[in-house]
Design a protein around this motif. Structure first.
Motif, short mmCIF file in Angstrom:
data_model
loop_
_atom_site.label_atom_id
_atom_site.label_comp_id
_atom_site.label_asym_id
_atom_site.label_seq_id
_atom_site.Cartn_x
_atom_site.Cartn_y
_atom_site.Cartn_z
N PRO A 143 70.94 -21.17 13.48
CA PRO A 143 69.67 -20.44 14.08
C PRO A 143 68.71 -21.59 14.17
O PRO A 143 68.04 -21.23 14.84
N ASP A 144 68.73 -22.65 13.33
CA ASP A 144 67.58 -23.40 13.22
C ASP A 144 67.75 -24.53 14.17
O ASP A 144 66.74 -25.35 14.42
N THR A 145 68.58 -24.51 15.36
CA THR A 145 68.88 -25.51 16.35
C THR A 145 68.44 -24.98 17.58
O THR A 145 67.90 -25.65 18.42
N VAL A 146 68.58 -23.58 17.97
CA VAL A 146 68.08 -22.94 18.77
C VAL A 146 67.29 -21.72 18.71
O VAL A 146 67.51 -21.03 17.66
N PRO A 147 66.51 -21.18 19.51
CA PRO A 147 65.54 -19.74 19.33
C PRO A 147 66.41 -18.81 18.95
O PRO A 147 67.60 -18.72 19.78
N VAL A 148 65.99 -18.06 18.06
CA VAL A 148 67.23 -16.74 17.49
C VAL A 148 66.86 -15.79 18.66
O VAL A 148 67.91 -15.15 18.92
N SER A 149 65.60 -15.69 19.24
CA SER A 149 65.50 -14.55 20.13
C SER A 149 65.24 -15.15 21.65
O SER A 149 64.80 -16.38 21.79
N SER A 150 65.73 -14.74 22.67
CA SER A 150 65.57 -15.19 24.04
C SER A 150 64.16 -14.59 24.68
O SER A 150 63.75 -15.17 25.51
N ILE A 151 63.50 -13.72 23.93
CA ILE A 151 62.23 -13.33 24.19
C ILE A 151 61.24 -14.07 23.06
O ILE A 151 61.12 -13.66 21.80
N TYR A 152 60.30 -14.76 23.60
CA TYR A 152 59.35 -15.63 22.70
C TYR A 152 57.99 -15.29 22.82
O TYR A 152 57.33 -15.56 24.23
N MET A 153 57.36 -14.77 21.82
CA MET A 153 55.78 -14.49 21.98
C MET A 153 55.35 -14.83 21.02
O MET A 153 55.61 -14.44 19.85
N ASP A 154 54.48 -15.82 20.91
CA ASP A 154 53.50 -16.53 19.86
C ASP A 154 52.39 -16.78 20.37
O ASP A 154 51.99 -17.11 21.56
N SER A 155 51.48 -17.49 19.56
CA SER A 155 50.29 -18.09 19.84
C SER A 155 50.55 -19.57 20.56
O SER A 155 51.68 -20.06 20.18
N ARG A 156 49.88 -19.80 21.35
CA ARG A 156 49.73 -21.13 21.98
C ARG A 156 49.48 -22.31 21.06
O ARG A 156 49.79 -23.43 21.32
N ALA A 157 48.87 -21.87 20.05
CA ALA A 157 48.74 -22.85 18.60
C ALA A 157 50.03 -23.55 18.64
O ALA A 157 50.38 -24.66 18.07
N GLY A 158 51.08 -22.57 18.51
CA GLY A 158 52.41 -23.11 17.90
C GLY A 158 53.23 -23.76 19.06
O GLY A 158 54.36 -24.34 18.83
N CYS A 159 52.54 -24.05 20.14
CA CYS A 159 53.34 -24.51 21.37
C CYS A 159 52.62 -25.86 21.76
O CYS A 159 52.87 -26.26 22.78
N SER A 160 51.66 -26.38 21.20
CA SER A 160 50.75 -27.46 21.27
C SER A 160 51.81 -28.78 21.43
O SER A 160 51.46 -29.46 22.38
N LYS A 161 52.60 -28.95 20.68
CA LYS A 161 53.58 -30.23 20.96
C LYS A 161 55.04 -29.73 21.38
O LYS A 161 55.60 -30.68 22.25
N SER A 162 55.76 -28.75 20.89
CA SER A 162 56.93 -28.63 21.38
C SER A 162 57.10 -27.20 21.34
O SER A 162 57.34 -26.28 20.02
N CYS A 163 57.23 -26.27 22.37
CA CYS A 163 57.55 -24.99 22.28
C CYS A 163 59.18 -24.63 21.74
O CYS A 163 59.88 -25.65 22.01
N GLU A 164 59.30 -23.44 21.41
CA GLU A 164 60.77 -23.22 20.85
C GLU A 164 61.58 -23.15 21.92
O GLU A 164 62.63 -23.43 21.67
N ALA A 165 61.43 -22.58 23.01
CA ALA A 165 62.30 -22.47 24.24
C ALA A 165 62.69 -24.08 24.73
O ALA A 165 63.87 -24.07 25.12
N VAL A 166 61.92 -25.21 24.24
CA VAL A 166 62.45 -26.38 24.73
C VAL A 166 63.69 -26.91 23.88
O VAL A 166 64.38 -27.62 24.22
N GLN A 167 63.94 -25.86 22.73
CA GLN A 167 65.07 -26.36 21.99
C GLN A 167 66.31 -26.01 22.72
O GLN A 167 67.45 -26.89 22.36
#
Length: 251
Positions: A143-167
């Motif tokens: 689970p810590d290697t790829v996103p747990v959910s295929s639907i990703y909804m979060d603040s853009r603050a957490g996507c400033s460097k590397s978004c979860e989907a990029v994993q």
């Protein structure tokens, strides 16, 4: 003539009512001061809360192309697969020999339960492949290697460097998937499409400039707005009740 008299009467009544309210305010100085200071006090806290929780502003983000698929992402990966059949064994042998000869270690498991049980004692570089038939399969990453959910909804603050989907791209998920897909295609058609798959490009879509509003402070502000202007209604109700009681006594 009647209209002029009516207009004079309305103006006289309005002036008399304003004068009466002014005299009431002068006689009830304590309640008048409270009526003014309470809203100002609450408005001060409203301004303070707004300053402590400002809206988050994000500038426009352009499209960003990710690095090409790199086989080194799967360095030292232990790849377990199930079930073990002639077809699945040929697929995994082709993946190991043709696409990932230096980075993949394969292990065979008789069923999915055995693979899951073995993964509990494996390090995080273990990846499971569960074949459903000769052409479909599922990849099992930690689970810590790829996103747990295929639907990703979060603040853009957490996507400033590397978004979860990029994993999916950076963890080697896409490289492994492309390798297995090409091995299946090659076994079915005797034609390799690895060059086409390897040239796949991934782009993080850009976003327009937005203002992100935090819902909790906004909810608190709405409640404070109601509280701030409640003294007006409170003292108005007191004056109306007092006026009614006075008229009843006169009656």
């Amino acid at each position: 003539m009647a209209t002029a008299i009516r207009e004079v009467g309305v103006w006289r009544q309005t002036r008399t009512l304003l004068l009466k309210n002014y005299l009431v305010k002068c006689r009830t100085k304590k309640s008048s001061v409270q009526e003014i200071l309470f809203p100002l006090f609450f408005l001060f806290w409203l301004i303070l809360i707004s300053m402590m929780h400002p809206n988050k502003k994000y500038e426009e983000v352009p499209d960003r192309e990710l690095n090409p698929m790199d086989k080194s992402m799967l360095a030292n990966v232990v790849l377990g697969y199930t079930p073990v059949t002639n077809i699945t064994r040929n697929i995994m042998q082709k993946v190991s020999s043709d696409h990932l000869p230096d980075v993949i270690i394969t292990e065979e498991y008789t069923n999915e339960q055995e693979l899951i049980a073995s993964s509990l004692s494996k390090p995080s570089n273990f990846v499971g492949v569960v074949f459903k038939d000769g052409v479909s399969y599922e990849l099992r990453f930690f689970p810590d290697t790829v996103p747990v959910s295929s639907i990703y909804m979060d603040s853009r603050a957490g996507c400033s460097k590397s978004c979860e989907a990029v994993q999916y791209w950076s963890s080697g998920f896409t490289v492994l998937q492309a390798s297995i897909d090409d091995a299946i295609i090659q076994l079915k058609t005797n034609v390799s499409f690895w060059k086409e798959l390897e040239s796949t490009k991934a782009v993080i879509m850009g976003e327009t400039a937005v203002v992100e509003i935090d819902t909790f402070p906004r909810g608190v502000i709405l409640i404070y707005l109601v509280i701030a202007f409640s003294p007006f209604g409170y003292f108005l109700a007191i004056h109306i009740v007092a006026e009614k009681e006075k008229k009843l006594k006169e009656f």
